[in-house]
Design an enzyme around this catalytic site. Structure first.
Site, mmCIF file in Angstrom:
data_model
loop_
_atom_site.group_PDB
_atom_site.id
_atom_site.type_symbol
_atom_site.label_atom_id
_atom_site.label_comp_id
_atom_site.label_asym_id
_atom_site.label_seq_id
_atom_site.Cartn_x
_atom_site.Cartn_y
_atom_site.Cartn_z
ATOM 1 C CG ASN A 147 -1.880 1.188 1.209
ATOM 2 O OD1 ASN A 147 -2.832 1.171 0.437
ATOM 3 N ND2 ASN A 147 -1.648 2.200 2.026
ATOM 4 C CD GLU A 148 -1.258 5.877 0.357
ATOM 5 O OE1 GLU A 148 -2.146 6.603 -0.116
ATOM 6 O OE2 GLU A 148 -0.831 6.008 1.534
ATOM 7 C CB CYS A 156 16.082 2.291 4.739
ATOM 8 S SG CYS A 156 16.777 1.465 6.196
ATOM 9 C CD GLU A 303 -6.030 5.091 -0.158
ATOM 10 O OE1 GLU A 303 -5.840 6.206 0.391
ATOM 11 O OE2 GLU A 303 -5.383 4.076 0.151
ATOM 12 C CE LYS A 352 -9.217 9.333 17.960
ATOM 13 N NZ LYS A 352 -7.746 9.206 17.832
#
Length: 420
Positions: A147-148, A156, A303, A352
């Site tokens: 995801n994405e 990194c 999305e 949320k």
């Protein structure tokens, strides 16, 4: 490649956040709203594999069956977007490290080094288990890999990456003398005599060698793409006829989507224009860019949000009708699908307060769900548009590697921008 014969309509569904009785309610609400596809299991690794090598598919079996019984198909996630707590505990060196040497801890998402050997081993086992489990289920219409990618950790700088970077450089330049010549390492006495003297471009007293920086962009893009290809190879082996994709993010700087698009079956992407900015010109351009990645092939908007996000300084909801307007504008620019994050608004966690197709307080007079249902029912009348292509009359040249190079730390002036 068409996922469905009709326009895809739905969103990310996270049933593991809810008790079983809500699953049945959700399926009925989806049916009423005209939903025909949901993205499922994207962040479910810890639920599917609660401990090392122990799998639990019973809950997912039930969810998929409920949805299918209500006419909803599945864009099934491979669940690799977040490594479980048990994995991090067992392999603490799998956590990514930033350029200053700070370890990015568990407790958010995407907390993994893309070059960690055990990450790749465990991903292979998980993805094959999921693919074998659901390869013959009639609900399965598409694979949603990870995801994405790189959304939060695009680079990194750990020792795993240092080792992999040196290997990547050897394959690219063949000899250390060629690397020194191409990087111009005689400037500031940066010459290397052995490959193991080279490290990632970590935090340094001042400007890093720009050629080293540019190569690290390329290397990390390739490292993350390798993760995707690792999953795709398994999915293609087990389910050769199911399309495979992962969600892009428009003009997302760290990943070269022209390169990535060669390896997906259909481009999908996520878009969150700010309602405060009025007519989303950049959103229109990004739709065109996504359509261009596979030479005009229709894409899916994987999305968007129905109302408001939760991560801007000011989270303004879309005014009435705007979600519908922007959705149709996306179809007009080549989309075969209109999807949302997410189906039901979360009651806990970091998002949320992020809007959803089903908001916290749902009743028959709720504006958001009314608009969702209206759009879903309208889209059923547009099946004739599926697979159609757009003939562009104007071209804009866009190149990720030029973007990386133009905006390196040492440049003609600090306000030089390639894409804003």
């Amino acid at each position: 490649m068409n996922v469905l014969s009709s326009i895809c309509y739905g969103g990310d569904y996270n049933p593991e956040q809810w008790p079983e009785e809500i699953w049945y309610e959700d399926a009925k609400l989806m049916q009423k709203a005209g939903v025909n596809l949901v993205s499922l299991g994207i962040f479910s690794w810890s639920k599917i594999e609660p401990s090392d090598g122990v799998f639990d598919f019973e809950w997912l079996d039930k969810v998929i069956d409920i949805l299918y019984d209500h006419g909803v198909y599945i864009n099934l996630g491979t669940a690799t977007a977040t490594t479980p707590a048990w994995f991090v505990k067992k392999y603490p060196d799998s956590l990514p490290i930033d350029e200053s040497g700070v370890i990015l801890s568990f407790g958010s998402r995407q907390h993994y080094c893309p070059n960690h050997p055990q990450l790749i081993t465990h991903i292979k086992r998980l993805v094959r288990a999921i693919a074998e489990r659901y390869k013959n289920h009639p609900a399965l219409k598409m694979w949603h890999v990870n995801n994405e990618y790189a959304c939060h950790v695009s680079k990194c700088f750990c020792e795993n990456c240092a080792v992999a970077f040196r290997k990547w450089l050897k394959e690219r330049y063949k000899t250390i003398d060629e690397l020194n010549e191409r990087w111009g390492t005689n400037f500031w006495g940066q010459r290397y005599n052995h490959w193991d003297e080279i490290n990632p471009p970590r935090k340094a007293p001042t400007f890093i060698n720009p050629s080293q920086e540019l190569d690290y962009y390329r290397f990390m893009n390739d490292s993350i793409l390798k993760l995707f290809l690792t999953e795709k190879e398994i999915l293609r082996d087990v389910t050769p006829d199911i399309p495979v994709s992962t969600n892009f993010m428009g003009s997302f700087k760290p990943l070269n989507y022209f390169q990535w698009a060669q390896h997906v079956d259909i481009v999908t992407w996520d878009s969150y224009p700010d309602p405060r900015e009025g007519l989303p010109i950049q959103h229109a351009m990004m739709n065109d860019l996504m359509r261009s990645l596979r030479k005009g092939q229709p894409f899916i908007l994987m999305e968007q949000v129905t109302s408001h996000v939760n991560w801007r300084d000011i989270n303004v909801p879309k005014p009435p009708g705007v979600m519908r307007l922007w959705s149709y504008a996306t179809i007009a620019r080549g989309a075969d699908g209109i999807m949302f994050f997410q189906w039901r608004q979360s009651r806990a966690g970091a998002e949320k307060f992020h809007g959803a197709m089903v908001p916290h307080f749902l009743n028959e007079n709720n504006r958001i769900y009314r608009e969702v249902t209206q759009l879903g029912q309208e889209l059923k009348k547009l099946d004739c548009l599926v697979g159609s292509r757009i003939k562009a009359e104007v071209a804009i040249i866009f190149d990720w590697e030029n973007w990386w190079a133009v905006e390196l730390s040492s440049k003609p002036h600090n306000k030089l921008r390639y894409c804003r």
